[in-house]
Design a protein around this motif. Structure first.
Motif, PDB file in Angstrom:
ATOM      1  N   LEU A  88      65.198 -24.669 -19.391  1.00 28.90           N
ATOM      2  CA  LEU A  88      65.416 -24.816 -20.841  1.00 28.90           C
ATOM      3  C   LEU A  88      64.870 -23.596 -21.580  1.00 28.90           C
ATOM      4  CD1 LEU A  88      64.505 -28.605 -21.338  1.00 28.90           C
ATOM      5  CD2 LEU A  88      66.763 -27.588 -21.707  1.00 28.90           C
ATOM      6  N   GLN A  92      66.883 -20.505 -23.449  1.00 28.06           N
ATOM      7  CA  GLN A  92      66.586 -20.634 -24.891  1.00 28.06           C
ATOM      8  C   GLN A  92      67.414 -21.788 -25.461  1.00 28.06           C
ATOM      9  OE1 GLN A  92      64.320 -18.290 -26.959  1.00 28.06           O
ATOM     10  NE2 GLN A  92      63.570 -18.646 -24.887  1.00 28.06           N
ATOM     11  N   ALA A  93      67.280 -22.925 -24.771  1.00 30.10           N
ATOM     12  CA  ALA A  93      68.192 -24.044 -25.032  1.00 30.10           C
ATOM     13  C   ALA A  93      67.680 -24.980 -26.114  1.00 30.10           C
ATOM     14  CB  ALA A  93      68.432 -24.802 -23.738  1.00 30.10           C
ATOM     15  N   ALA A  94      67.074 -24.432 -27.158  1.00 27.07           N
ATOM     16  CA  ALA A  94      66.585 -25.307 -28.221  1.00 27.07           C
ATOM     17  C   ALA A  94      66.503 -24.522 -29.505  1.00 27.07           C
ATOM     18  CB  ALA A  94      65.205 -25.850 -27.871  1.00 27.07           C
ATOM     19  N   MET A 100      63.802 -32.298 -27.338  1.00 25.91           N
ATOM     20  CA  MET A 100      63.777 -31.729 -25.995  1.00 25.91           C
ATOM     21  C   MET A 100      62.917 -32.490 -24.994  1.00 25.91           C
ATOM     22  SD  MET A 100      65.854 -29.334 -25.537  1.00 25.91           S
ATOM     23  CE  MET A 100      67.100 -28.939 -26.758  1.00 25.91           C
ATOM     24  N   ILE A 103      65.044 -35.152 -23.548  1.00 20.81           N
ATOM     25  CA  ILE A 103      66.109 -34.541 -22.744  1.00 20.81           C
ATOM     26  C   ILE A 103      65.544 -34.047 -21.406  1.00 20.81           C
ATOM     27  CG2 ILE A 103      67.551 -32.462 -22.625  1.00 20.81           C
ATOM     28  CD1 ILE A 103      68.252 -32.996 -25.614  1.00 20.81           C
ATOM     29  N   ARG A 123      76.452 -34.077 -18.814  1.00 25.70           N
ATOM     30  CA  ARG A 123      76.745 -34.527 -20.189  1.00 25.70           C
ATOM     31  C   ARG A 123      76.638 -36.047 -20.295  1.00 25.70           C
ATOM     32  NH1 ARG A 123      78.711 -30.452 -23.635  1.00 25.70           N
ATOM     33  NH2 ARG A 123      79.161 -28.558 -22.457  1.00 25.70           N
ATOM     34  N   SER A 135      72.317 -27.731 -29.824  1.00 25.35           N
ATOM     35  CA  SER A 135      71.943 -26.966 -28.627  1.00 25.35           C
ATOM     36  C   SER A 135      72.590 -27.517 -27.357  1.00 25.35           C
ATOM     37  CB  SER A 135      70.415 -26.982 -28.462  1.00 25.35           C
ATOM     38  OG  SER A 135      69.796 -26.401 -29.586  1.00 25.35           O
ATOM     39  N   HIS A 136      73.533 -28.436 -27.510  1.00 20.85           N
ATOM     40  CA  HIS A 136      74.091 -29.168 -26.366  1.00 20.85           C
ATOM     41  C   HIS A 136      74.512 -28.271 -25.206  1.00 20.85           C
ATOM     42  CE1 HIS A 136      74.587 -31.495 -30.052  1.00 20.85           C
ATOM     43  NE2 HIS A 136      74.622 -32.597 -29.324  1.00 20.85           N
ATOM     44  N   ASN A 137      75.308 -27.245 -25.512  1.00 23.60           N
ATOM     45  CA  ASN A 137      75.879 -26.459 -24.416  1.00 23.60           C
ATOM     46  C   ASN A 137      74.816 -25.657 -23.674  1.00 23.60           C
ATOM     47  OD1 ASN A 137      78.488 -27.392 -24.934  1.00 23.60           O
ATOM     48  ND2 ASN A 137      78.782 -25.854 -26.535  1.00 23.60           N
ATOM     49  N   ARG A 138      73.819 -25.172 -24.409  1.00 20.44           N
ATOM     50  CA  ARG A 138      72.732 -24.450 -23.745  1.00 20.44           C
ATOM     51  C   ARG A 138      71.911 -25.392 -22.873  1.00 20.44           C
ATOM     52  NH1 ARG A 138      70.339 -19.271 -26.562  1.00 20.44           N
ATOM     53  NH2 ARG A 138      72.248 -18.398 -27.388  1.00 20.44           N
ATOM     54  N   VAL A 139      71.724 -26.603 -23.327  1.00 23.34           N
ATOM     55  CA  VAL A 139      70.968 -27.586 -22.535  1.00 23.34           C
ATOM     56  C   VAL A 139      71.709 -27.886 -21.236  1.00 23.34           C
ATOM     57  CG1 VAL A 139      70.222 -30.001 -22.458  1.00 23.34           C
ATOM     58  CG2 VAL A 139      69.778 -28.628 -24.511  1.00 23.34           C
TER      59      VAL A 139
END
Lengths: 149, 669
Positions: A88, A92-94, A100, A103, A123, A135-139
């Motif tokens: 994460l 830089q998924a936030a 988070m 998640i 998903r 931030s969905h796609n980065r997560v």
């Protein structure tokens, strides 16, 4: 009541019907689990109960007695963050990061059960978690990255 | 609060930003910025700017959390101005320090006496020499958040604090008539219609609040109008010309006239973490911990409502969940301060519930945009009229001589609250981006301000730009269809600004617009705007599927924000904004009584579109990146829906942004 949180036993004074979230945050000082809705609809407060991701905001603390509770603080081992947490950060998924913890907990449970999930499985596993920053796609990328570590 | 607060208290009166840069004994540089982190990563970008200009390593720079005790008053962190304005000031200050060091002959900043003469005209580093600004760096505060460490105002613990819940009705109209007695072990505090319950343990406060709310008696006299759009159009209090360029000769060349009306519903900020604040009033001063966007404005409001001099109030900023504008942050802070005043010296932590936030946050205001244009025989737009109806988009504390926050109107006696307003252009509020970025010979833009608000509204990410750009860019596609011109070509025909043309070219190329294969139930659409007409440029292409369900499959965005200080930070903001705008467009329209995530759903992981961001790079002055994508994204989606709807099997499924256009457009969910 006695609780086992992140491998450590704690005696807690709360009434049995107190939601687990407030025991974690206020009695044990584990504030990584966040309050989001109080009715299990947003995922910000998720913890693992015997390895299963569950909302802690509407779960009576008595339910967790005798079970292994893992919070986001307990994902790290031997001073190193969990692979999901490292990924994460790497992605830089936030943005605000408030969602988070929940998640990270759910993603760790997913990878424990399924070492090579597909994007659709990631998903689906995270669909109970709301993220307002987008931030969905980065997560998702981060969880897939952690799976390939 | 911490050691840095104490070490900076002496600087409370210093005006120069230069004196907010502190070289600490441990070899670090601490900077008291007036801008606050809202989850947008601004503290990292500001640290980059400071490290670059000072010539010190990034890891040595620490941006302090803002506090009225020691931070410069840089207004509100809003409007995508933190880099544009805040970054500019910081860069100048750091350049002055570098010049001071050069002239002093000292070896390092840490030997420098900053109190002396500060060179006002210090040269700034030319962008060509930048080594840190313009490079993607990881967010400085992110690892702690991901590890679950205390990071938010919600996590602050004050000695002996009590937990509070406010007792408001579940609808933003009713007023308190009577409350039952407090359950055992809890305590009610009340001033007029403002009431709260306190308990030593949070769960006891929650339980007590549930019981009290169920038995409380509230009046229920006001209602939101059934047809909010018709109501807005019938209640304008000021009709102002925003821009007029009458050209009757050009207008007379018109051979085809089109009219359409576009409607934007109330939209919630819907932060994942409901608003929270702490307050303590033992003796003096009153201390408040808040995730407000403007610590000084909040302090001014607190002073007004609590009738205290500002010097006796300290507001500390602590991060909240992402807010995307003015959510319940300031309201909960006033609530907490009022409770602290009645709490006999005890510190108070007030957490709004999810239901409080949905019922009482200041929503992004509803808008009506009516457009009327004429095409000449060659398919050029020769006349354009834009009328917009809306409440004000700014209801922030600290901007009026009367209070604005909810609790001020609930006290005994109540304060009269100031209405939401619209700042003047170029920033604007409702009228933000109402002036089209295109060149049209005959132009009239009218702003119909509605003072009376059926529910309280305030700034939501991009303010009026969202509704205005949605209208303008949807209408451009209608005109393109009527003129039988490609929508990209029609835009380029009327767009002179080379930077605007460049982002359109980039998005057309990167999305492979020209290669689109027309398929049953699928559609694509494009939209463009320059945010506020003076900020970041953004063009978006959306690809949608509208068969048994409506899905946005892919979004491609091209942006020009001048020199991107932290390119990955820009990309992150744009990606996130595109996803959030998709959620607004497909799923969101607030209705009274929506109190939970089931009643106000937002986009989920399985519904998020793929997003590609292309940054058109240059070394021009940096522009804010946080809001420019909102209007173009929704308009591109709406245009793609129209495109899909022109195929037989498409069905509409979105909350309000309708693929059926023209004056018969209705918004339903």
């Amino acid at each position: 009541m006695n609780l086992t949180v992140n491998g450590t036993a704690h005696a807690v004074a709360a009434k049995p019907d107190t939601p687990l979230l407030y025991v974690l945050r206020n009695e044990l000082g584990l504030v990584g689990s966040r309050y989001g809705c109080g009715s299990g609809l947003c995922g910000a407060c998720y913890v693992l109960i015997d390895g299963r991701p569950m909302a802690s905001c509407d779960l009576p603390v008595s339910f967790a007695v005798g079970k292994q509770i893992t919070t986001v603080e307990g994902l790290a081992a031997k001073g190193e963050l969990h692979a999901v947490q490292r990924a994460l950060i790497a992605e830089q998924a936030a943005q605000c990061g408030y969602c988070m913890s929940g998640i990270a907990v759910s993603a760790a449970a997913l990878l424990a059960a399924n070492k090579r999930p597909t994007e659709a499985q990631v998903r689906a596993a995270l669909d109970k978690h709301l993220c307002r920053c987008g931030s969905h796609n980065r997560v998702v990328k981060a969880v897939l990255r952690a799976a390939h570590e | 609060m911490n050691k840095s607060l104490d070490s900076h208290l002496a600087l409370a009166d210093a005006r120069r930003l230069t004196q907010r840069v502190h070289f600490e004994r441990d070899g670090t540089v601490t900077i008291a910025s007036g801008k606050v982190d809202l989850g947008q990563g601004i503290s990292t970008a500001l640290a980059q700017i400071a490290a670059e200009e000072l010539g010190v390593p990034l890891e040595k720079v620490c941006i302090l959390p803002a506090s009225t005790a020691y931070s410069p008053d840089e207004g509100v962190t809003s409007g995508s101005l933190s880099i544009q304005d805040g970054g500019k000031g910081l860069r100048k200050a750091c350049a002055e320090l570098r010049e001071l060091l050069k002239r002093s002959g000292k070896r390092s900043y840490w030997e420098l006496e900053v109190a002396g003469d500060i060179p006002a005209e210090a040269p700034e580093k030319p962008p060509a020499e930048y080594r840190l600004v313009g490079k993607s760096v990881p967010r400085l505060e992110l690892p702690a958040k991901i590890a679950g460490e205390p990071s938010y105002v919600h996590d602050i613990v004050l000695p002996g604090m009590v937990h509070a819940r406010v007792l408001r009705p579940p609808r933003p109209y009713a007023r308190l008539v009577s409350l039952p007695a407090a359950p055992a072990g809890t305590e009610i505090v009340r001033d007029g219609s403002f009431a709260a319950v306190l308990a030593a343990r949070e769960e006891d406060a929650i339980e007590a609040a549930k019981k009290l709310r169920a038995k409380a008696v509230w009046t229920d006299d006001a209602r939101m109008p059934e047809d909010i759009y018709g109501w807005l159009k019938g209640h304008a209090t000021e009709n102002k010309v925003t821009k007029e360029n009458a050209d009757p000769v050009a207008k007379a060349r018109g051979v085809k006239r089109l009219q359409a009306e576009y409607r934007k519903p109330f939209i919630c900020h819907a932060s994942i973490g409901p608003s929270c604040a702490l307050a303590r009033m033992e003796g003096e001063p009153l201390e408040v911990w808040s995730h407000t966007q403007g610590i000084f404005g909040l302090r001014q409001e607190l002073a007004m409502v609590l009738r205290l001099p500002e010097e006796r109030i300290v507001v500390h900023h602590a991060e909240g969940a992402g807010c995307y504008g003015h959510n319940g942050a300031d309201d909960v802070a006033l609530d907490a301060a009022l409770i602290a005043r009645m709490a006999k010296g005890r510190a108070v932590r007030l957490q709004w519930t999810r239901e409080d936030e949905f019922a009482w946050e200041p929503y992004g205001p509803a808008m009506v945009v009516a457009l009327d244009a004429q095409l000449d025989a060659q398919g050029n737009i020769v006349s354009w009229r834009h009328d917009l109806w809306s409440n004000g988009h700014t209801h922030r504390p600290g901007r009026a001589s009367k209070p604005v926050l909810i609790a001020a109107g609930e006290l005994a006696p109540p304060f009269e609250r100031a209405p939401a307003i619209d700042p003047p252009l170029p920033a604007g509020g409702a009228q933000r981006n109402a002036i089209p970025g295109y060149e049209f010979p005959d132009l009239l833009v009218m702003h119909h301000y509605v003072r009376e608000a059926p529910v309280a509204g305030s700034s939501l990410r991009s303010l009026g730009a969202f509704g205005n750009v949605y209208g303008i860019e949807s209408f451009m596609d209608e005109l393109a269809l009527a003129a039988n011109v490609d929508p990209v070509d029609l835009r380029l025909r009327h767009l002179k600004d080379p930077r605007g043309r460049a982002v359109i070219d980039a998005v057309v190329r990167e999305s492979r617009w020209a290669n689109w294969k027309r398929m049953e139930g699928k559609g694509h659409g494009i939209a463009y705007a320059r945010y506020k007409n003076i900020g970041g440029y953004c063009a978006v292409v959306a690809e949608v599927e509208a068969t048994h369900e409506l899905r946005v499959r892919r979004l491609v965005a091209a942006v020009d924000v001048g020199l991107p200080v932290n390119p990955d930070g820009v990309a992150n903001q744009v990606e996130g904004g595109c996803v959030q705008a998709t959620s607004w467009a497909l799923k969101e329209a607030w209705r009274p009584g929506a109190l939970t995530w089931e009643e106000y759903p937002i986009l989920k992981f399985s519904e998020a579109p793929a997003v590609e961001v292309h940054i058109v790079r240059n070394e021009l002055p940096s522009l804010g990146a946080g809001e420019c994508m909102m209007g173009p994204t929704v308009a591109a989606i709406a245009n793609a829906l129209c495109d899909a709807a022109s195929t037989r099997s498409a069905r509409r499924r979105c909350a309000w942004c309708s693929p059926k256009r023209g004056s018969s457009t209705r918004s339903t969910s």
